[in-house]
Design an enzyme around this catalytic site. Structure first.
Site, PDB file in Angstrom:
ATOM      1  N   ASN A 160       9.050 -11.469  12.703  1.00  0.00           N
ATOM      2  CA  ASN A 160       9.185 -10.368  13.668  1.00  0.00           C
ATOM      3  C   ASN A 160       8.015 -10.437  14.648  1.00  0.00           C
ATOM      4  O   ASN A 160       7.154 -11.306  14.526  1.00  0.00           O
ATOM      5  CB  ASN A 160       9.240  -9.022  12.936  1.00  0.00           C
ATOM      6  CG  ASN A 160       8.031  -8.829  12.040  1.00  0.00           C
ATOM      7  OD1 ASN A 160       6.906  -8.748  12.515  1.00  0.00           O
ATOM      8  ND2 ASN A 160       8.244  -8.800  10.727  1.00  0.00           N
ATOM      9  N   PHE A 198       3.529   3.017   7.597  1.00  0.00           N
ATOM     10  CA  PHE A 198       3.867   3.053   9.018  1.00  0.00           C
ATOM     11  C   PHE A 198       5.379   3.157   9.164  1.00  0.00           C
ATOM     12  O   PHE A 198       6.114   2.763   8.255  1.00  0.00           O
ATOM     13  CB  PHE A 198       3.374   1.782   9.726  1.00  0.00           C
ATOM     14  CG  PHE A 198       1.965   1.896  10.226  1.00  0.00           C
ATOM     15  CD1 PHE A 198       0.905   1.892   9.342  1.00  0.00           C
ATOM     16  CD2 PHE A 198       1.700   2.027  11.586  1.00  0.00           C
ATOM     17  CE1 PHE A 198      -0.400   2.012   9.787  1.00  0.00           C
ATOM     18  CE2 PHE A 198       0.396   2.147  12.052  1.00  0.00           C
ATOM     19  CZ  PHE A 198      -0.659   2.142  11.150  1.00  0.00           C
TER      20      PHE A 198
HETATM   21  N1  CTP Z   1       7.458  -1.799   4.001  1.00  0.00           N
HETATM   22  C1  CTP Z   1       7.160  -2.371   2.786  1.00  0.00           C
HETATM   23  N2  CTP Z   1       7.994  -3.296   2.244  1.00  0.00           N
HETATM   24  C2  CTP Z   1       9.125  -3.654   2.875  1.00  0.00           C
HETATM   25  C3  CTP Z   1       9.457  -3.055   4.123  1.00  0.00           C
HETATM   26  C4  CTP Z   1       8.576  -2.130   4.660  1.00  0.00           C
HETATM   27  O1  CTP Z   1       6.112  -2.041   2.209  1.00  0.00           O
HETATM   28  N3  CTP Z   1       9.918  -4.560   2.323  1.00  0.00           N
HETATM   29  C5  CTP Z   1       6.519  -0.781   4.539  1.00  0.00           C
HETATM   30  C6  CTP Z   1       5.951  -1.126   5.888  1.00  0.00           C
HETATM   31  O2  CTP Z   1       4.735  -1.829   5.757  1.00  0.00           O
HETATM   32  C7  CTP Z   1       5.717   0.258   6.492  1.00  0.00           C
HETATM   33  C8  CTP Z   1       6.819   1.095   5.880  1.00  0.00           C
HETATM   34  O3  CTP Z   1       7.253   0.391   4.733  1.00  0.00           O
HETATM   35  O4  CTP Z   1       4.483   0.808   6.078  1.00  0.00           O
HETATM   36  C9  CTP Z   1       8.006   1.334   6.780  1.00  0.00           C
HETATM   37  O5  CTP Z   1       8.449   0.107   7.296  1.00  0.00           O
HETATM   38  P1  CTP Z   1       9.639   0.050   8.347  1.00  0.00           P
HETATM   39  O6  CTP Z   1       9.929  -1.388   8.643  1.00  0.00           O
HETATM   40  O7  CTP Z   1       9.383   0.988   9.489  1.00  0.00           O
HETATM   41  O8  CTP Z   1      10.836   0.693   7.573  1.00  0.00           O
HETATM   42  P2  CTP Z   1      11.724   0.217   6.407  1.00  0.00           P
HETATM   43  O9  CTP Z   1      11.303   0.912   5.176  1.00  0.00           O
HETATM   44  O10 CTP Z   1      11.776  -1.274   6.344  1.00  0.00           O
HETATM   45  O11 CTP Z   1      13.132   0.829   6.835  1.00  0.00           O
HETATM   46  P3  CTP Z   1      14.089   0.443   8.087  1.00  0.00           P
HETATM   47  O12 CTP Z   1      13.912  -1.041   8.298  1.00  0.00           O
HETATM   48  O13 CTP Z   1      15.419   0.835   7.629  1.00  0.00           O
HETATM   49  O14 CTP Z   1      13.590   1.275   9.245  1.00  0.00           O
END
Ligand code: CTP
Length: 394
Positions: free
Chosen positions: A208, A322
């Site tokens: 990403n 976040f």
């Molecule tokens: N995060 C994590 N592990 C993952 C995905 C996300 O620990 N596999 C953490 C990120 O570091 C961030 C938070 O979860 O602190 C939210 O991440 P985000 O990408 O905004 O959301 P997701 O939980 O992945 O949900 P979505 O993609 O549906 O928005």
């Protein structure tokens, strides 16, 4: 702020004359102030001015024969609570970024272990020159505080950034450093940053746009406040901050292992990384050759690290996540706060100009179970400081 020993390094910029009022205010507030000047600074303001205002001998010449032995550079460096360089020219910034010690000011600066504050003041084009920007970045990398210069009319006739902040603002910055610095001492803070890479075959991966900047600034800010910091970083091109335990990872699974195996010993965990939610079910052993038809890559879910941390959160541990969204920012962020059992979620929207991937600024809202605080447009460095203050200082 009183009874502190403050070293003020003055270098050769027109804003040097404004430092007289800074020295006067610091002295009036009952601090011991020592001024060190470069020989170029003496072209703009005389040592006698500072000597009168500080009631201390002004230090200019490294080899003066009537030098007081108890104020040589090492003893001054040892007793300082803070070392400020204001105005800091492009030249002095380049020197301190590279450890050059060729006069009394730079020698003392290199010997000092106290917190350091650089206050740049120069022509806009000199400031914006990538060399100067790299040097400023290096200073931050080594743990120095660097004030943002203000924008406006400059003595050289240009208008733009490069103006020295007013002495009152410098005074505030010094107070903040002297009084608040180290309030995270004794705390262990783990920060994740950057993207993860999920390998498809030996030559391709899914990733990403995360640059890692926000997480690196959080790690630096926590380090500057005295915390013992572990930075678990995906693959980024940023310089590794000094003075932090750096753990380099590649995939979401690597990051999960690195973070979860360290959870128990941490007081604070900040998940600023952009972790992949999906990874290829299998990694092809050989490069996938193209064929005429379309290609689908079956993906499986990765572990949600933050959710796993939330489920195993120990007493008193603070968890900060976040939420990067493109729509319904606050509603989605609040949902994540609850679903992942975190204490705070830092929400930002990539739809906002000045926020999100790659840029040096951010616009975030901090959510806790019972409150919400919008920080507005700030540099990522300032955003990091504000996040730590709001979430951890109480
Ligand atoms: N995060 C994590 N592990 C993952 C995905 C996300 O620990 N596999 C953490 C990120 O570091 C961030 C938070 O979860 O602190 C939210 O991440 P985000 O990408 O905004 O959301 P997701 O939980 O992945 O949900 P979505 O993609 O549906 O928005």
């Amino acid at each position: 702020m009183k009874n502190k020993c403050i070293l003020v390094g003055v270098t050769g910029g027109i804003a040097a004359y404004k430092i007289a009022s800074l020295v006067s205010s610091l002295k009036k507030a009952d601090n011991e102030v020592h001024v060190l000047m470069t020989k170029e600074a003496e072209q703009f303001i005389t040592p006698l001015t500072f000597q009168t205002l500080s009631a201390q001998r002004v230090i200019t010449d490294m080899f003066a024969i009537d030098f007081q032995p108890d104020v040589h550079h090492v003893s001054l460096a040892k007793k300082a609570d803070v070392f400020v360089i204001a105005p800091a020219t492009a030249n002095i910034i380049a020197k301190v970024a590279h450890g050059i010690a060729d006069d009394m000011l730079t020698t003392t600066f290199l010997a000092a272990e106290c917190p350091k504050l650089i206050v740049p003041a120069m022509n806009t084009h000199m400031l914006n020159n990538p060399v100067t920007q790299d040097n400023i970045e290096k200073c931050r990398h080594y743990g120095m505080h660097v004030m943002n210069s203000s924008a406006g009319y400059l003595a050289c006739g240009d208008t733009g950034s490069g103006r020295m902040p007013e002495p009152s603002e410098i005074m505030d910055a010094i107070s903040a450093i002297v009084e608040d610095d180290r309030w995270l001492s004794g705390k262990k803070v783990l920060v994740t940053a950057g993207p993860t890479r999920e390998e498809i075959d030996p030559v391709r991966y899914i990733t990403n746009h995360s640059s890692g900047k926000m997480g690196y600034e959080l790690a630096r800010a926590a380090r500057n406040l005295g915390a013992e910091v572990t930075l678990v970083s995906g693959q980024c091109t940023l310089a590794r901050p000094v003075g932090v335990d750096f753990v380099s990872v590649t995939s979401a699974a690597d990051m999960a292992e690195a973070v979860l195996s360290r959870q128990n010993e941490q007081d604070v965990i900040i998940m600023a990384a952009a972790v992949a939610d999906y990874t290829p079910i299998t990694k092809a052993e050989q490069k996938i050759k193209k064929s005429d038809g379309d290609l689908g890559i079956p993906l499986k879910r990765t572990k949600d690290i933050l959710k796993a941390l939330g489920a195993a959160k120990k007493e008193g541990q603070v968890l900060i996540g976040f939420a990067m969204e493109t729509e319904n920012l606050l509603a989605n962020a609040r949902e994540k706060l609850l679903a992942k059992n975190t204490d705070f979620i830092i929400a930002n929207s990539i739809a906002d100009k000045g926020a999100g991937f790659g840029v040096d600024t951010n616009i975030v809202t901090i959510l806790s179970p019972d409150a919400e605080e919008a920080l507005g447009l700030l540099s990522k460095e300032e955003t990091a400081e504000e996040i730590l203050k709001y979430c951890l200082k109480g």
